[in-house]
Write an enzyme that holds these catalytic residues in place. Structure first.
Site, PDB file in Angstrom:
ATOM      1  N   TYR A 292     -40.356  13.190 -34.518  1.00  0.00           N
ATOM      2  CA  TYR A 292     -40.877  13.420 -35.872  1.00  0.00           C
ATOM      3  C   TYR A 292     -39.748  13.223 -36.897  1.00  0.00           C
ATOM      4  O   TYR A 292     -39.890  12.497 -37.884  1.00  0.00           O
ATOM      5  CB  TYR A 292     -41.451  14.839 -35.919  1.00  0.00           C
ATOM      6  CG  TYR A 292     -41.707  15.400 -37.285  1.00  0.00           C
ATOM      7  CD1 TYR A 292     -42.842  15.051 -37.998  1.00  0.00           C
ATOM      8  CD2 TYR A 292     -40.809  16.309 -37.858  1.00  0.00           C
ATOM      9  CE1 TYR A 292     -43.076  15.577 -39.245  1.00  0.00           C
ATOM     10  CE2 TYR A 292     -41.046  16.841 -39.099  1.00  0.00           C
ATOM     11  CZ  TYR A 292     -42.180  16.472 -39.793  1.00  0.00           C
ATOM     12  OH  TYR A 292     -42.407  17.001 -41.041  1.00  0.00           O
TER      13      TYR A 292
ATOM     14  N   LYS B  93     -38.904  10.698 -40.045  1.00  0.00           N
ATOM     15  CA  LYS B  93     -38.605  11.177 -41.405  1.00  0.00           C
ATOM     16  C   LYS B  93     -37.360  10.437 -41.926  1.00  0.00           C
ATOM     17  O   LYS B  93     -37.257  10.143 -43.112  1.00  0.00           O
ATOM     18  CB  LYS B  93     -38.361  12.693 -41.431  1.00  0.00           C
ATOM     19  CG  LYS B  93     -39.554  13.577 -41.144  1.00  0.00           C
ATOM     20  CD  LYS B  93     -40.677  13.468 -42.140  1.00  0.00           C
ATOM     21  CE  LYS B  93     -40.438  14.144 -43.463  1.00  0.00           C
ATOM     22  NZ  LYS B  93     -41.614  14.019 -44.384  1.00  0.00           N
TER      23      LYS B  93
HETATM   24  P1  NAD Z   1     -49.265  19.841 -43.841  1.00  0.00           P
HETATM   25  O1  NAD Z   1     -49.589  19.392 -42.451  1.00  0.00           O
HETATM   26  O2  NAD Z   1     -49.790  21.159 -44.279  1.00  0.00           O
HETATM   27  O3  NAD Z   1     -49.780  18.741 -44.878  1.00  0.00           O
HETATM   28  C1  NAD Z   1     -49.706  17.359 -44.641  1.00  0.00           C
HETATM   29  C2  NAD Z   1     -50.937  16.690 -45.240  1.00  0.00           C
HETATM   30  O4  NAD Z   1     -50.829  15.282 -44.974  1.00  0.00           O
HETATM   31  C3  NAD Z   1     -52.259  17.171 -44.609  1.00  0.00           C
HETATM   32  O5  NAD Z   1     -53.177  17.573 -45.616  1.00  0.00           O
HETATM   33  C4  NAD Z   1     -52.768  15.939 -43.862  1.00  0.00           C
HETATM   34  O6  NAD Z   1     -54.190  15.830 -43.857  1.00  0.00           O
HETATM   35  C5  NAD Z   1     -52.128  14.809 -44.673  1.00  0.00           C
HETATM   36  N1  NAD Z   1     -52.048  13.575 -43.901  1.00  0.00           N
HETATM   37  C6  NAD Z   1     -51.573  13.433 -42.639  1.00  0.00           C
HETATM   38  N2  NAD Z   1     -51.709  12.157 -42.239  1.00  0.00           N
HETATM   39  C7  NAD Z   1     -52.251  11.471 -43.287  1.00  0.00           C
HETATM   40  C8  NAD Z   1     -52.649  10.125 -43.470  1.00  0.00           C
HETATM   41  N3  NAD Z   1     -52.503   9.205 -42.520  1.00  0.00           N
HETATM   42  N4  NAD Z   1     -53.185   9.754 -44.664  1.00  0.00           N
HETATM   43  C9  NAD Z   1     -53.378  10.687 -45.650  1.00  0.00           C
HETATM   44  N5  NAD Z   1     -53.036  11.980 -45.516  1.00  0.00           N
HETATM   45  C10 NAD Z   1     -52.481  12.372 -44.350  1.00  0.00           C
HETATM   46  O7  NAD Z   1     -47.681  19.762 -43.966  1.00  0.00           O
HETATM   47  P2  NAD Z   1     -46.703  20.536 -44.969  1.00  0.00           P
HETATM   48  O8  NAD Z   1     -46.077  21.645 -44.231  1.00  0.00           O
HETATM   49  O9  NAD Z   1     -47.395  20.782 -46.259  1.00  0.00           O
HETATM   50  O10 NAD Z   1     -45.556  19.439 -45.177  1.00  0.00           O
HETATM   51  C11 NAD Z   1     -45.585  18.554 -46.275  1.00  0.00           C
HETATM   52  C12 NAD Z   1     -44.365  17.651 -46.220  1.00  0.00           C
HETATM   53  O11 NAD Z   1     -43.182  18.455 -46.247  1.00  0.00           O
HETATM   54  C13 NAD Z   1     -44.265  16.790 -44.958  1.00  0.00           C
HETATM   55  O12 NAD Z   1     -43.800  15.507 -45.330  1.00  0.00           O
HETATM   56  C14 NAD Z   1     -43.197  17.480 -44.126  1.00  0.00           C
HETATM   57  O13 NAD Z   1     -42.484  16.562 -43.329  1.00  0.00           O
HETATM   58  C15 NAD Z   1     -42.299  18.034 -45.216  1.00  0.00           C
HETATM   59  N6  NAD Z   1     -41.498  19.199 -44.791  1.00  0.00           N
HETATM   60  C16 NAD Z   1     -42.142  20.346 -44.405  1.00  0.00           C
HETATM   61  C17 NAD Z   1     -41.382  21.446 -44.034  1.00  0.00           C
HETATM   62  C18 NAD Z   1     -42.048  22.760 -43.639  1.00  0.00           C
HETATM   63  O14 NAD Z   1     -41.339  23.704 -43.319  1.00  0.00           O
HETATM   64  N7  NAD Z   1     -43.378  22.841 -43.685  1.00  0.00           N
HETATM   65  C19 NAD Z   1     -39.979  21.386 -44.042  1.00  0.00           C
HETATM   66  C20 NAD Z   1     -39.370  20.198 -44.436  1.00  0.00           C
HETATM   67  C21 NAD Z   1     -40.149  19.113 -44.810  1.00  0.00           C
END
Ligand code: NAD
Length: 346
Positions: free
Chosen positions: A144, A148
């Site tokens: 993953y 990224k």
């Molecule tokens: P999440 O899973 O809650 O949200 C991701 C959203 O992306 C979902 O609504 C999903 O339906 C949508 N999605 C996935 N594949 C898709 C596609 N092919 N087309 C359209 N939409 C699509 O995740 P989150 O925790 O809100 O994370 C958001 C971002 O933050 C991500 O990029 C993640 O890598 C990054 N991030 C998260 C964290 C954490 O601690 N949660 C830490 C660092 C970075």
């Protein structure tokens, strides 16, 4: 007030706006007077002020209608790390992000703000107050994170001032807050099944946990400061709570706040790491016969037992970032938002 005026009349699209971070992003953007489109493969919530576009970001045709007349696109969509699907990570995070860039350019969107991750530089060993100048991990902690890295490189490389297209990446770490389906629910589930009795290491390792509203604040500031000749162009920024905390103290506070016991016993870091490594090797050898996905992996041991906290000085300097919610207040608000996970007192 100044921020509100700068954003007046602005239209933006949140790609991944139905997710945990995305929903908070939408709420703060609406509160600041932005007009908001959401593009996602699922409709996560109802809000009559938001225009929803359902589709897969791997399709330019699906993306284009959601980007018409928009000046800023926030890209925070990603398959969940727990899905552990190598092909999907590559397809969505890398190939799909290339499609997002193409679609933004074709639709005349001038700013693209990517949600990356601080883990792009983490290799499982201590990082103390790491800056954005650290090199990308040569051996990322999982596939993953590998995608990224590919995604972030692609977005930063796409910055093209000559064609009025500006890009930046925000690297949050350990996002938490109300409605997060991951951190608190998974922790409580582990406590219920008796898996939270041991802390890995001596409990002194500092890490960043970042309240979701601070992460959103960083994204919006980035969009507002991203313009021709701004230092943000083509650069990545850490956004943290600026209050690194011992990993196990944070976990214990969540657990005790919901009436579960904090871990009582310590297991030396090296012992936990080698146990997890041996378990992974055994499962690898057994794979032709049976497939088991372990939760006790060397990567998880490293995340729980090493220092990994990051400096957000660059964001303070270039976009005037300052956390808007302290860690203490953030934990209180988070605990209050999970009454259904709180154990009844005996
Ligand atoms: P999440 O899973 O809650 O949200 C991701 C959203 O992306 C979902 O609504 C999903 O339906 C949508 N999605 C996935 N594949 C898709 C596609 N092919 N087309 C359209 N939409 C699509 O995740 P989150 O925790 O809100 O994370 C958001 C971002 O933050 C991500 O990029 C993640 O890598 C990054 N991030 C998260 C964290 C954490 O601690 N949660 C830490 C660092 C970075």
């Amino acid at each position: 007030m100044a921020t509100h005026l700068r954003s007046a009349g602005r239209k933006c699209t949140v790609i991944g706006g139905s997710g945990f971070l995305g929903q908070h992003m939408v709420e703060q953007l609406l509160g600041k007077g932005y007009s908001v489109n959401v593009f996602d493969i699922q409709r996560g919530f109802e809000n009559e002020k938001v225009q929803f576009f359902l589709g897969d970001l791997c399709s330019k045709e699906a993306l284009l209608p959601a980007l018409q007349g928009v000046s800023v696109a926030f890209h925070c969509a990603s398959p969940a790390p727990s899905s552990d699907n190598i092909e999907l990570f590559y397809k969505v995070n890398f190939m799909g992000t290339k499609t997002v860039i193409e679609a933004c350019k074709e639709a005349g969107v001038s700013k693209l703000v990517l949600t990356s991750s601080a883990s792009v530089v983490f290799e499982g060993t201590d990082i103390k107050n790491g800056t954005e100048d650290l090199p990308y991990a040569k051996k990322p902690i999982d596939y993953y994170t590998e995608t990224k890295i590919l995604q972030e490189k692609e977005v930063l490389r796409a910055n093209d001032p000559d064609n009025n297209f500006f890009t930046t990446a925000i690297r949050p770490h350990g996002i938490f807050g109300p409605r997060d389906p991951q951190l608190v629910p998974i922790l409580i589930q582990a406590a219920k099944s008796g898996k939270m009795k041991f802390m890995i290491g001596d409990g002194k390792n500092l890490v960043d946990f970042t309240y979701v509203e601070n992460v959103v604040h960083g994204h919006i500031l980035a969009a507002e400061h991203l313009q021709k000749d701004s230092p943000l162009c083509g650069k990545a920024y850490h956004i943290t709570n600026d209050e690194p905390v011992p990993f196990w103290a944070f976990m214990s506070r969540i657990l005790t706040g919901l009436n579960y016991d904090a871990p009582k016993y310590q297991i030396p870091y090296w012992l936990a790491y080698y146990l997890a490594l041996i378990l992974s090797l055994v499962l690898l050898l057994l794979r032709p016969l049976v497939t088991i996905k372990p939760t006790f992996t060397p990567m998880r041991v490293a995340l729980a037992g090493t220092f990994h906290y990051y400096s957000c000085e660059r964001a303070k300097r270039d976009m005037g970032y300052k956390p808007v919610v302290s860690l203490d207040e953030a934990i209180k608000r988070t605990l209050q938002s999970y009454p259904h996970l709180c154990r009844a007192k005996a």
